[in-house]
Motif scaffolding. Structure first.
Motif, PDB file in Angstrom:
ATOM      1  N   LYS A  53       0.853  -1.198   0.009  1.00  0.00           N
ATOM      2  CA  LYS A  53      -0.048   0.084   0.135  1.00  0.00           C
ATOM      3  C   LYS A  53       0.847   1.108  -0.098  1.00  0.00           C
ATOM      4  O   LYS A  53       0.337   2.239   0.265  1.00  0.00           O
ATOM      5  CB  LYS A  53      -0.814  -0.012   1.141  1.00  0.00           C
ATOM      6  CG  LYS A  53      -1.915  -1.197   0.966  1.00  0.00           C
ATOM      7  CD  LYS A  53      -2.977  -0.821   2.154  1.00  0.00           C
ATOM      8  CE  LYS A  53      -4.271  -2.171   1.919  1.00  0.00           C
ATOM      9  NZ  LYS A  53      -5.228  -1.901   2.838  1.00  0.00           N
ATOM     10  N   ASP A  54       2.107   1.011  -0.492  1.00  0.00           N
ATOM     11  CA  ASP A  54       3.016   2.214  -0.544  1.00  0.00           C
ATOM     12  C   ASP A  54       2.754   2.923  -1.795  1.00  0.00           C
ATOM     13  O   ASP A  54       3.567   2.575  -2.647  1.00  0.00           O
ATOM     14  CB  ASP A  54       4.557   1.794  -0.165  1.00  0.00           C
ATOM     15  CG  ASP A  54       5.485   2.987   0.077  1.00  0.00           C
ATOM     16  OD1 ASP A  54       5.176   3.974  -0.586  1.00  0.00           O
ATOM     17  OD2 ASP A  54       6.524   2.721   0.223  1.00  0.00           O
ATOM     18  N   ALA A  55       1.913   3.912  -1.906  1.00  0.00           N
ATOM     19  CA  ALA A  55       1.656   4.629  -3.226  1.00  0.00           C
ATOM     20  C   ALA A  55       3.093   5.211  -3.709  1.00  0.00           C
ATOM     21  O   ALA A  55       2.975   5.386  -5.107  1.00  0.00           O
ATOM     22  CB  ALA A  55       0.685   5.533  -3.079  1.00  0.00           C
ATOM     23  N   ASN A  56       3.866   5.937  -2.606  1.00  0.00           N
ATOM     24  CA  ASN A  56       5.051   6.279  -3.220  1.00  0.00           C
ATOM     25  C   ASN A  56       5.765   5.301  -3.967  1.00  0.00           C
ATOM     26  O   ASN A  56       6.517   5.730  -5.211  1.00  0.00           O
ATOM     27  CB  ASN A  56       5.920   6.972  -2.110  1.00  0.00           C
ATOM     28  CG  ASN A  56       6.829   7.854  -2.711  1.00  0.00           C
ATOM     29  OD1 ASN A  56       7.051   8.665  -3.470  1.00  0.00           O
ATOM     30  ND2 ASN A  56       7.934   7.929  -1.660  1.00  0.00           N
ATOM     31  N   ALA A  57       6.113   4.364  -3.520  1.00  0.00           N
ATOM     32  CA  ALA A  57       7.117   3.260  -4.134  1.00  0.00           C
ATOM     33  C   ALA A  57       6.191   2.561  -5.314  1.00  0.00           C
ATOM     34  O   ALA A  57       6.870   2.415  -6.405  1.00  0.00           O
ATOM     35  CB  ALA A  57       7.241   2.043  -3.189  1.00  0.00           C
TER      36      ALA A  57
END
Length: 176
Positions: A53-57
């Motif tokens: 759920k790490d949108a940045n990654a």
């Protein structure tokens, strides 16, 4: 800081390019770039596996796939971001770009339509160029089957970017 703000911050700071121009490279440079892209992709894949759920990654991974012209994985990754952040318009624009690059015009059109529908009124100013292009693409794709709809789209495109010569030419062709 929430994930959406972090991704938006990267986008506006220039740390994350959604659409990159292709350039001609020598064979050695292309191999070096490909090796670097593979290492970057592998690293980002591990980061995403650790936190899906790490949108940045995810956004960095989708961009790395695009830079490697891996359209299938770019599309799949942008879809994950859209599922995670369904009201974040840039993910739909990037999906459309990847679909278009993969020569999947049907899904590109759907993604550009979703992008247009997702841009909030307070975000229009900062999205004018992308909105202009999305409307241009829709007008271009509709010109044969639905010329009236194409005229509406091209008018919107020119409204957002009155300097786009391709849009002006298409408008003249549609209205002649």
């Amino acid at each position: 800081m929430n994930t959406k703000s972090m991704v938006l911050g990267l986008l506006f700071a220039g740390g994350l390019g959604l659409v990159n121009a292709q350039t001609t490279q020598t064979d050695n440079t292309a191999k070096t770039v490909q090796t670097e892209n593979n290492a970057t992709i592998d690293s980002l894949k591990k980061q995403v596996e650790a936190n899906p759920k790490d949108a940045n990654a995810l956004a960095k991974l989708a961009t790395a796939y695009q830079e490697a012209s891996d359209w299938t994985n770019a599309i799949d990754t942008w879809k994950k971001i859209s599922a995670l952040l369904p009201d974040w318009a840039p993910a739909y624009y990037s999906q459309a770009y990847a679909y278009q690059s993969a020569k999947d015009d049907v899904n590109a059109k759907i993604a550009y339509e979703k992008y247009i529908a997702t841009v909030k009124p307070e975000e229009v100013e900062q999205n004018k160029k992308n909105l202009a292009y999305a409307y241009f693409y829709l007008a271009f794709s509709e010109q044969k089957n639905n010329p009236e709809k194409a005229k509406e789209h091209i008018a919107k495109s020119i409204q957002y970017d009155p300097t786009n010569q391709d849009a002006i030419k298409l408008s003249k062709a549609l209205n002649s």
